[in-house]
Design a protein around this motif. Structure first.
Motif, PDB file in Angstrom:
ATOM      1  N   THR A 271       4.389   1.531 -17.177  1.00  0.00           N
ATOM      2  CA  THR A 271       5.793   1.213 -17.465  1.00  0.00           C
ATOM      3  C   THR A 271       6.528   0.687 -16.228  1.00  0.00           C
ATOM      4  OG1 THR A 271       6.436   3.494 -17.014  1.00  0.00           O
ATOM      5  CG2 THR A 271       6.006   2.928 -19.314  1.00  0.00           C
ATOM      6  N   ASP A 272       5.997   0.974 -15.035  1.00  0.00           N
ATOM      7  CA  ASP A 272       6.670   0.567 -13.797  1.00  0.00           C
ATOM      8  C   ASP A 272       6.321  -0.898 -13.497  1.00  0.00           C
ATOM      9  OD1 ASP A 272       7.664   0.230 -11.259  1.00  0.00           O
ATOM     10  OD2 ASP A 272       6.759   2.041 -10.418  1.00  0.00           O
ATOM     11  N   LEU A 273       6.983  -1.788 -14.185  1.00  0.00           N
ATOM     12  CA  LEU A 273       6.625  -3.209 -14.095  1.00  0.00           C
ATOM     13  C   LEU A 273       6.977  -3.828 -12.750  1.00  0.00           C
ATOM     14  CD1 LEU A 273       7.645  -4.276 -17.701  1.00  0.00           C
ATOM     15  CD2 LEU A 273       5.355  -3.805 -16.818  1.00  0.00           C
ATOM     16  N   GLN A 274       7.975  -3.244 -12.078  1.00  0.00           N
ATOM     17  CA  GLN A 274       8.325  -3.742 -10.743  1.00  0.00           C
ATOM     18  C   GLN A 274       7.137  -3.554  -9.801  1.00  0.00           C
ATOM     19  OE1 GLN A 274      10.989  -1.372  -8.260  1.00  0.00           O
ATOM     20  NE2 GLN A 274      12.186  -3.211  -7.842  1.00  0.00           N
ATOM     21  N   ALA A 275       6.496  -2.371  -9.885  1.00  0.00           N
ATOM     22  CA  ALA A 275       5.340  -2.094  -9.022  1.00  0.00           C
ATOM     23  C   ALA A 275       4.221  -3.084  -9.332  1.00  0.00           C
ATOM     24  CB  ALA A 275       4.869  -0.663  -9.226  1.00  0.00           C
ATOM     25  N   LYS A 276       4.017  -3.327 -10.603  1.00  0.00           N
ATOM     26  CA  LYS A 276       2.942  -4.258 -11.003  1.00  0.00           C
ATOM     27  C   LYS A 276       3.195  -5.641 -10.399  1.00  0.00           C
ATOM     28  CE  LYS A 276       0.746  -6.361 -14.994  1.00  0.00           C
ATOM     29  NZ  LYS A 276       0.884  -6.777 -16.381  1.00  0.00           N
ATOM     30  N   LYS A 277       4.415  -6.106 -10.529  1.00  0.00           N
ATOM     31  CA  LYS A 277       4.733  -7.454 -10.031  1.00  0.00           C
ATOM     32  C   LYS A 277       4.558  -7.513  -8.509  1.00  0.00           C
ATOM     33  CE  LYS A 277       8.263 -11.079  -9.956  1.00  0.00           C
ATOM     34  NZ  LYS A 277       7.554 -11.681  -8.865  1.00  0.00           N
ATOM     35  N   MET A 278       5.090  -6.482  -7.831  1.00  0.00           N
ATOM     36  CA  MET A 278       4.976  -6.477  -6.362  1.00  0.00           C
ATOM     37  C   MET A 278       3.506  -6.456  -5.938  1.00  0.00           C
ATOM     38  SD  MET A 278       8.176  -3.974  -5.392  1.00  0.00           S
ATOM     39  CE  MET A 278       7.995  -3.916  -3.607  1.00  0.00           C
TER      40      MET A 278
ATOM     41  N   PHE B 196       5.330   4.945   5.231  1.00  0.00           N
ATOM     42  CA  PHE B 196       6.444   5.158   4.290  1.00  0.00           C
ATOM     43  C   PHE B 196       6.128   4.574   2.918  1.00  0.00           C
ATOM     44  CE2 PHE B 196       7.804   1.252   6.600  1.00  0.00           C
ATOM     45  CZ  PHE B 196       7.972   0.382   5.537  1.00  0.00           C
ATOM     46  N   GLY B 197       5.114   3.721   2.862  1.00  0.00           N
ATOM     47  CA  GLY B 197       4.728   3.143   1.568  1.00  0.00           C
ATOM     48  C   GLY B 197       3.701   3.981   0.831  1.00  0.00           C
ATOM     49  N   THR B 198       3.372   5.144   1.386  1.00  0.00           N
ATOM     50  CA  THR B 198       2.345   5.983   0.765  1.00  0.00           C
ATOM     51  C   THR B 198       2.905   7.368   0.466  1.00  0.00           C
ATOM     52  OG1 THR B 198       0.758   4.704   2.050  1.00  0.00           O
ATOM     53  CG2 THR B 198      -0.112   6.654   1.013  1.00  0.00           C
TER      54      THR B 198
ATOM     55  N   THR C 139      -4.271   8.549  -2.022  1.00  0.00           N
ATOM     56  CA  THR C 139      -5.077   7.894  -0.980  1.00  0.00           C
ATOM     57  C   THR C 139      -5.987   8.875  -0.243  1.00  0.00           C
ATOM     58  OG1 THR C 139      -4.992   6.205   0.749  1.00  0.00           O
ATOM     59  CG2 THR C 139      -3.446   8.049   0.957  1.00  0.00           C
ATOM     60  N   GLU C 140      -5.829  10.166  -0.510  1.00  0.00           N
ATOM     61  CA  GLU C 140      -6.714  11.188   0.054  1.00  0.00           C
ATOM     62  C   GLU C 140      -7.653  11.704  -1.058  1.00  0.00           C
ATOM     63  OE1 GLU C 140      -6.600  11.858   3.302  1.00  0.00           O
ATOM     64  OE2 GLU C 140      -7.479  13.835   3.586  1.00  0.00           O
TER      65      GLU C 140
ATOM     66  N   GLU D  95      -2.249  -0.087  -2.182  1.00  0.00           N
ATOM     67  CA  GLU D  95      -2.911   0.831  -3.116  1.00  0.00           C
ATOM     68  C   GLU D  95      -1.867   1.557  -3.977  1.00  0.00           C
ATOM     69  OE1 GLU D  95      -5.064   3.784  -0.876  1.00  0.00           O
ATOM     70  OE2 GLU D  95      -5.461   5.027  -2.623  1.00  0.00           O
ATOM     71  N   TYR D  96      -0.757   1.992  -3.341  1.00  0.00           N
ATOM     72  CA  TYR D  96       0.246   2.781  -4.069  1.00  0.00           C
ATOM     73  C   TYR D  96       1.084   1.922  -5.012  1.00  0.00           C
ATOM     74  CZ  TYR D  96      -0.602   7.467  -2.294  1.00  0.00           C
ATOM     75  OH  TYR D  96      -1.162   8.707  -2.070  1.00  0.00           O
ATOM     76  N   LEU D  97       1.214   0.629  -4.731  1.00  0.00           N
ATOM     77  CA  LEU D  97       1.909  -0.238  -5.692  1.00  0.00           C
ATOM     78  C   LEU D  97       1.121  -0.280  -6.998  1.00  0.00           C
ATOM     79  CD1 LEU D  97       3.072  -3.379  -3.646  1.00  0.00           C
ATOM     80  CD2 LEU D  97       4.509  -1.532  -4.546  1.00  0.00           C
ATOM     81  N   LEU D  98      -0.188  -0.551  -6.851  1.00  0.00           N
ATOM     82  CA  LEU D  98      -1.024  -0.624  -8.050  1.00  0.00           C
ATOM     83  C   LEU D  98      -1.028   0.717  -8.785  1.00  0.00           C
ATOM     84  CD1 LEU D  98      -3.159  -1.943  -9.889  1.00  0.00           C
ATOM     85  CD2 LEU D  98      -4.899  -1.173  -8.278  1.00  0.00           C
TER      86      LEU D  98
END
Ligand code: DMJ
Length: 655
Positions: A431-438, A352-354, A635-636, A419-422
């Motif tokens: 711009t997605d700073l939440q993803a960067k922090k996580m 679900f995270g991908t 990821t593919e 991988e998908y957070l980065l």
């Protein structure tokens, strides 16, 4: 009070108006037979009684709870088109109406034309409407606020889905700004030796493709030894995984004829209207990702249409109390469930995270925020959860929205979530700073709790089970070297060099896992215990199934450092594939990379064409082919352009 006492007030010498009219009718029989005063009184008494009756009837109508339904039942009874169809549903409240209908059908008392029966029918309808309204109110009151919210969401979603299906069906997807797509087509490398190597990799792609075409065309994958089609339950009855997975590799290798035949197959045969239970993750990364990538590279509308159509099919997977999707979904019935082996009926972090990258693009390509809403909700759930030691466990229960088992891995079950957070951050044009922090918080915890160094200095990523470490690293985990290096440039203060170094160390360890085998291809998992380092010790971990993660890390390390050893190691992998995996009918996985004679698993995985060969080709290409600042690999290894800040982003409504 005698009635006569009131009469003068209502008397009308001309006998006009209401009194006159009624008097003319009701008292007509006595006209001229008695004194006028008496007839008038009689008329007024009758008038009084009648108007009292009418007032009563209207009073009854307006004082009942659902006067609009009642009015439609009484006043518009003669127009069946105005009767709500829901009235016909069976149930306790429907009985009175059914009885009236039945009588009418049988031509019994109460048939049309009989005023008494009409009144009875109307009363039955009134009663039924009243009961239903009560029932609905009761049901709504019994629901929890979250359930009511979910119902509203599902209603909204249905509307959005219908709109989207119409748009796809009627070819009305919004215009997309495809420019500028940098580096989708490149020049030949200047260095002749590199050119030759790149040509060799293209020849490998031709061998894999031609054999798939010859022996398994339209099937999901090829059996290169027995020369037939291979079906994987991951895709249910959806066919053509190799075709869709290979599209963008064919494009960047300029295999134009092959790309055209693949496109024609997609146009004519790729079908999602079937009773099929699929893996949401696998279908997303291979099919949705492959189609989106082919669309951006070629601009061919058919790929966008199919991607959005499939995206719509996947939406019911999110119908869980937490919005965390099911792993498996029947794309016809919309019924989802989780893998029976998953701890406590959980959904899997890496699955679900991908979905994030593809779903953000689906919203962009369809002009509908519904896809982005879904994955942003996953993000919110994960962000809000308490994390043991800052780590993300692999299992999450979609009903409770809570972790189910404290097992953490950067390999199977966890890998591509990080991988998908980065990449979510990079794809959003940072711009997605939440993803960067996580992302940076997560890898900090991983470094503290999972990353270790062997006695002889090999850095590896272990697995974490409720606080205890299993000193094993999977082939899948080897992608992390590339991930650390890709994120290094934007790491918190002073950590850029550190993460680049960490990427290099993981690349070295994974290279060792290849180098210590007979086939010079790495095992599925290797260990750092019982006196061994980077070696598989269990028989069921010694296989190699043409996986890409090690050459994927070489690709990022090459691009980011230009250290020639990565091209050297990549070429070793090419030679090993040619020597041990190439067979007449394509490329096969190996059952045991330590065994001195090849034992083939007889599957040419679709990711061999999508990823392994693409990453190898890129290592021997110049950096201007698909520059990393402009393209994100899902990821593919499917290509998704960075959505620049100038692009109008689709509004996301968080749950
Ligand atoms: C691919 O489908 C993807 O890379 C996925 O993320 C992991 N497994 C395979 C390749 O090994």
């Amino acid at each position: 009070m005698p009635a006569g006492g009131l009469l003068p007030l209502f008397s009308s010498p001309a006998g006009s108006g209401l009194g006159g009219g009624l008097g003319g009718g009701l008292g007509g029989g006595r006209k001229g037979s008695g004194p006028a005063a008496f007839r008038l009184t009689e008329k007024f008494v009758l008038l009084l009684v009648f108007s009292a009756f009418i007032t009563l009837c209207f009073g009854a109508i307006f004082f009942l709870p659902d006067s609009s339904k009642l009015l439609s039942g009484v006043l518009f009874h003669s127009s069946p088109a105005l009767q709500p169809p829901a009235d016909r549903k069976p149930g306790p409240g429907a009985r009175a109406e059914d009885a009236a209908d039945g009588r009418a059908r049988r031509g019994e008392e109460g048939a049309p034309g009989d005023p008494a029966a009409a009144v009875e029918d109307n009363l039955a309808r009134i009663r039924e409407n009243h009961e239903r309204a009560l029932r609905e109110a009761k049901e709504t009151l019994q629901k929890l606020p979250e359930e009511i919210q979910r119902d509203i969401l599902m209603e909204k979603e249905k509307v959005a889905q219908d709109q989207l299906s119409n748009r796809v069906g009627f070819k009305m997807l919004p215009p997309v700004d495809l420019a500028p797509l940098v580096g989708a087509i490149d020049r030949e490398p200047a260095d002749a030796a590199i050119r030759e190597k790149r040509e060799k990799i293209k020849e490998m792609m031709k061998h894999a493709w031609n054999n798939y075409k010859r022996y398994a065309w339209g099937k999901n994958e090829l059996k290169p030894v027995s020369k037939g089609g291979h079906s994987s339950s991951l895709f249910g009855n959806i066919q053509g995984a190799t075709i869709v997975d290979a599209l963008d590799t064919l494009f960047i290798m300029k295999m134009k004829d092959e790309f055209e035949e693949a496109k024609a197959w997609v146009d004519e045969n790729l079908n999602f209207n079937m009773n099929a239970e699929v893996s949401v993750f696998e279908v997303n990364i291979r099919f949705v990702g492959g189609l989106i990538s082919a669309y951006y590279l070629s601009g061919e509308e058919i790929f966008r249409k199919k991607a959005v159509e499939l995206g719509v099919k996947l939406l019911p997977a999110f119908h869980t109390p937490s919005g965390i999707p099911w792993a498996l979904l029947n794309i016809k019935s919309g019924i989802g469930r989780n893998w029976p082996w998953a701890s406590g009926g959980s959904s899997i972090l890496a699955e679900f995270g991908t979905l994030h990258l593809e779903f953000i693009h689906l919203s962009y390509l369809s002009g509908n925020p519904i896809f982005a809403d879904k994955v942003m909700n996953i993000r919110t759930v994960l962000n809000n959860l308490e994390k043991p030691q800052g780590l993300y466990p692999n299992y999450l229960n979609p009903n409770s929205g809570q972790w189910a088992q404290y097992h953490v891995s950067v390999g199977g079950l966890g890998d591509s979530f990080y991988e998908y957070l980065l990449k979510a951050w990079l794809m959003s044009d940072k711009t997605d700073l939440q993803a960067k922090k996580m992302y940076f918080d997560a890898i900090k915890a991983i470094e503290t709790h999972l990353i270790r160094k062997s006695r002889n200095g090999l850095t590896y990523i272990a697995e974490w089970k409720g606080g205890l470490l299993e000193h094993k690293m999977g082939h899948l985990t080897c992608f992390a070297g590339g991930m650390f290096a890709l994120g290094a440039d934007n790491a918190p203060e002073g950590l850029t060099q550190h993460y680049l170094q960490l990427g290099a160390e993981i690349a070295r360890t994974c290279h060792e896992s290849y180098n210590r085998t007979f086939a010079k291809l790495g095992p599925e998992a290797f260990r750092f215990d019982g006196g061994v380092e980077a070696i598989a010790t269990r028989q069921n971990e010694k296989y190699y199934i043409l996986r890409p993660e090690v050459v994927e890390t070489y690709m990022y390390m090459w691009r980011l450092t230009h250290d020639p050893k990565y091209r050297k190691w990549a070429w070793e992998a090419v030679e090993a594939l040619e020597k041990h995996c190439r067979v007449k009918g394509g490329y096969s996985g190996l059952r045991d990379v330590y065994f001195h004679k090849e034992s083939y698993d007889d599957v040419q995985q679709s990711f061999f064409l999508a990823e392994t060969l693409k990453y190898l080709y890129l290592i021997f290409s110049d950096d201007d082919l698909l520059p990393l600042e402009h393209w994100i690999f899902n990821t593919e290894a499917h290509l998704l352009p960075v959505l620049s800040r100038d692009i109008k982003k689709v509004e996301v409504n968080e749950k």
